[in-house]
Write an enzyme that holds these catalytic residues in place. Structure first.
Site, PDB file in Angstrom:
ATOM      1  N   PRO A 312      -0.724   2.673  12.889  1.00 25.31           N
ATOM      2  CA  PRO A 312       0.475   2.246  12.166  1.00 25.31           C
ATOM      3  C   PRO A 312       0.607   0.728  12.117  1.00 25.31           C
ATOM      4  CG  PRO A 312       1.044   2.944  14.379  1.00 25.31           C
ATOM      5  CD  PRO A 312      -0.425   3.207  14.227  1.00 25.31           C
ATOM      6  N   GLY A 313       1.013   0.230  10.977  1.00 26.86           N
ATOM      7  CA  GLY A 313       1.291  -1.208  10.859  1.00 26.86           C
ATOM      8  C   GLY A 313       2.744  -1.394  10.486  1.00 26.86           C
ATOM      9  N   ARG A 360       5.304  -8.155  -2.616  1.00 24.58           N
ATOM     10  CA  ARG A 360       5.341  -6.693  -2.791  1.00 24.58           C
ATOM     11  C   ARG A 360       6.087  -6.225  -4.038  1.00 24.58           C
ATOM     12  NH1 ARG A 360       7.448  -3.525   0.323  1.00 24.58           N
ATOM     13  NH2 ARG A 360       5.959  -1.837   0.061  1.00 24.58           N
ATOM     14  N   TYR A 364       3.589  -4.193  -6.141  1.00 24.45           N
ATOM     15  CA  TYR A 364       3.742  -2.732  -6.054  1.00 24.45           C
ATOM     16  C   TYR A 364       5.031  -2.223  -6.682  1.00 24.45           C
ATOM     17  CZ  TYR A 364       0.538  -3.668  -2.102  1.00 24.45           C
ATOM     18  OH  TYR A 364      -0.482  -4.087  -1.305  1.00 24.45           O
ATOM     19  N   CYS A 391       7.351 -20.032 -11.534  1.00 21.05           N
ATOM     20  CA  CYS A 391       7.266 -20.042 -12.992  1.00 21.05           C
ATOM     21  C   CYS A 391       6.608 -18.762 -13.460  1.00 21.05           C
ATOM     22  CB  CYS A 391       6.476 -21.253 -13.456  1.00 21.05           C
ATOM     23  SG  CYS A 391       7.419 -22.737 -13.186  1.00 21.05           S
ATOM     24  N   GLU A 392       7.377 -17.690 -13.375  1.00 20.45           N
ATOM     25  CA  GLU A 392       6.823 -16.361 -13.624  1.00 20.45           C
ATOM     26  C   GLU A 392       8.012 -15.415 -13.724  1.00 20.45           C
ATOM     27  OE1 GLU A 392       3.330 -15.128 -12.992  1.00 20.45           O
ATOM     28  OE2 GLU A 392       4.181 -13.180 -13.525  1.00 20.45           O
ATOM     29  N   TYR A 421       3.557  -6.952   5.576  1.00 15.60           N
ATOM     30  CA  TYR A 421       2.953  -7.249   4.268  1.00 15.60           C
ATOM     31  C   TYR A 421       3.759  -8.258   3.449  1.00 15.60           C
ATOM     32  CZ  TYR A 421       0.331  -3.181   5.728  1.00 15.60           C
ATOM     33  OH  TYR A 421      -0.428  -2.311   6.460  1.00 15.60           O
TER      34      TYR A 421
HETATM   35  C1  LIG Z   1      -3.546  -0.654   5.970  1.00 16.67           C
HETATM   36  C2  LIG Z   1      -4.183   0.232   6.946  1.00 16.67           C
HETATM   37  C3  LIG Z   1      -3.441   0.735   8.009  1.00 16.67           C
HETATM   38  C4  LIG Z   1      -1.971   0.457   8.195  1.00 16.67           C
HETATM   39  O1  LIG Z   1      -1.183   0.965   7.180  1.00 16.67           O
HETATM   40  P1  LIG Z   1       0.413   0.976   7.357  1.00 16.67           P
HETATM   41  O2  LIG Z   1       0.887   1.501   6.050  1.00 16.67           O
HETATM   42  O3  LIG Z   1       0.843  -0.427   7.597  1.00 16.67           O
HETATM   43  O4  LIG Z   1       0.723   1.855   8.508  1.00 16.67           O
HETATM   44  C5  LIG Z   1      -4.087   1.529   8.926  1.00 16.67           C
HETATM   45  N1  LIG Z   1      -5.401   1.814   8.812  1.00 16.67           N
HETATM   46  C6  LIG Z   1      -6.154   1.337   7.793  1.00 16.67           C
HETATM   47  C7  LIG Z   1      -7.588   1.669   7.737  1.00 16.67           C
HETATM   48  C8  LIG Z   1      -5.571   0.544   6.840  1.00 16.67           C
HETATM   49  O5  LIG Z   1      -6.321   0.086   5.829  1.00 16.67           O
END
Ligand SMILES: *Cc1c(COP(=O)(O)O)cnc(C)c1O
Length: 470
Positions: A312-313, A360, A364, A391-392, A421
């Site tokens: 998890p990130g 983002r 996205y 400028c966008e 991110y």
């Molecule tokens: C980006 C990524 C993550 C983390 O994704 P989250 O959406 O931030 O949890 C974990 N593993 C891999 C291989 C990734 O590319």
């Protein structure tokens, strides 16, 4: 109050446009005499000490959340008689300080470039606790990762098997490796798509995994740890994980017939709320459901439950951060609603940052929320769009939210859930310097990454150096 017809369908007119929805703000954020405070520090003090735009990180939240996510997975897998490993996905937001918080909370760290590896090593993270990812790691990156002894390299292509083996031979090491597979499952928010083969660049086809693993196993410099997949991001439920786990376990079981497969890595992608309309499942529920699915799958296949790794990130660092901006201008724009002859006013509120500190929305179509941070107001809520200063025309920070109608130049705005991110995707578009990152805790604030100055921006320009005196 009637909603502005320009508002998206999910956006509810708030009773109080000063209110802080707890799921969007880090745990030490409160309002004190109208002013937003975090870690016991008022935003006015942060503005006067560091200026805006400013990335603010709630250190206590980040540390506690990291421990909470780790515990959710380890508890769930202990319950089914196995164990879990949690890697913090460094690409979400990595600095030396944040790497320390994560390892102190008991997490491992994933990196996916030589630069991210350098940050983790500079933070004195035990290399054995690092995972190294990427679909096109350079030979130099692989060499460095092997030479410092990273815990596992995630092999992403058949070519990489030889490259990692050669590096292992050069350094006289046995390198632990995982094999990333393309499970055919792709998930985002509430939906997941399961096909035989997903059209994307990562991993090798599940059907080719047995051959690739045989090649890995035939190499004495490589130690096969297990399969890896990562099925998407901002995922709210467990169904996509259940499907990918089932697909990987079938292959995992076949591989067990030929040798050990101690682990299974199901990647990251656990979602968080960016606006009040988002409803991700709590991480404990996801961990429990995934553990149950994995255990049931292993029982059916008559194999032991492996150690399951997660990455998890966003789910760890996203809500720990918010961005502070100062309002420069406001503008009411008369817009056709699409209904014959009907117009409505959209108020553009322009701030001193934008797509360079948060890509983002432009990248996205991501939605965010916003609050006035340095005061409360009982003015009627008005629909606003928070724009940046680039400028966008696509330079939008918050596409739609309601703010008190007296929002005006000089107001401090806070945009929550910018911990993941945002800084890591920041750019110098229009030669804006990237803002500093400030950590707050226990009534004190400190810079953990300094902001860029004009001198920083000019320093890499060869023309500037030529003109400078020797
Ligand atoms: C980006 C990524 C993550 C983390 O994704 P989250 O959406 O931030 O949890 C974990 N593993 C891999 C291989 C990734 O590319």
């Amino acid at each position: 109050m009637a909603p502005n017809p320009l508002a998206p369908h999910w956006l509810v007119v708030p009773d109080d446009a000063n209110a802080l929805s707890p799921e969007l703000w880090s745990r030490t954020v409160t309002r004190s005499s109208g002013e937003l405070t975090v870690g016991g520090v008022g935003v006015g003090e942060l503005q006067s000490r560091y200026g805006t735009p400013l990335y603010v990180v709630d250190e206590l939240h980040a540390r506690e959340r990291a421990a909470e996510v780790r515990d959710a997975f380890t508890t769930a897998f202990a319950r089914v008689g196995s164990a879990a490993k949690v890697y913090y996905a460094g690409k979400a937001f990595l600095s030396i300080e944040i790497a320390r918080w994560m390892t102190e909370a008991g997490l491992n760290i994933d990196v996916c470039s030589g630069g991210e590896l350098a940050v983790a090593l500079a933070a004195d993270v035990d290399p054995g606790r690092l995972g190294f990812h990427g679909n096109n790691k350079s030979v130099g990156e692989i060499d460095r990762a092997v030479s410092v002894g990273v815990g596992a390299i995630v092999i992403d292509s058949v070519q990489e098997i030889e490259r990692v083996a050669e590096a292992a031979a050069r350094h006289g090491r046995v390198q632990r490796v995982r094999l990333r597979v393309n499970s055919g499952v792709h998930a985002h928010t509430h939906a997941f798509l399961a096909t035989a083969h997903e059209d994307q660049k990562f991993g090798i086809a599940l059907g080719d995994a047995a051959d690739a693993v045989a090649r890995i196993r035939s190499n004495p410099g490589l130690d096969f740890v297990g399969l890896h997949c990562h099925i998407g991001s901002q995922i709210f439920g467990s169904d996509g994980f259940a499907e990918s786990a089932a697909r990987l376990l079938a292959v995992h079981a076949e591989l067990l017939a030929e040798g050990p497969v101690p682990e299974l890595n199901l990647g990251g992608g656990f979602g968080i709320a960016y606006t009040t309309s988002d409803d991700p499942s709590p991480i404990g529920e996801l961990a429990d459901r995934i553990a149950d699915v994995v255990a049931a799958g292993c029982a059916t296949l008559d194999i032991p439950v492996p150690v399951v790794a997660f990455e998890p990130g966003r789910a760890i660092i996203g809500t720990a951060g918010f961005t502070l901006y100062t309002v420069g201008t406001t503008k009411d724009v008369l817009v056709s609603t699409g209904d014959e002859g009907v117009t409505a006013v959209r108020r553009y509120v322009s701030v001193d940052g934008g797509m360079s500190d948060n890509a983002r929305p432009a990248l996205y179509g991501a939605d965010y929320a916003v609050r006035i941070a340095d005061r409360v107001s009982d003015a009627q809520p008005e629909l606003v769009r928070v724009a940046g200063k680039h400028c966008e025309s696509g330079d939008i920070v918050v596409d739609a939210d309601y703010l008190p109608g007296d929002v005006r130049p000089g107001d401090l705005l806070a945009v929550p859930v910018t911990g993941a991110y945002c800084w890591s995707l920041a750019s110098n578009y229009n030669y804006l310097g990237r803002p500093p990152v400030v950590a707050v805790r226990d009534g004190a604030s400190r810079v953990i990454v300094r902001g860029e100055t004009e001198a920083d921006l000019l320093a890499r320009d060869a023309g500037f150096r030529e003109g400078a005196s020797a």
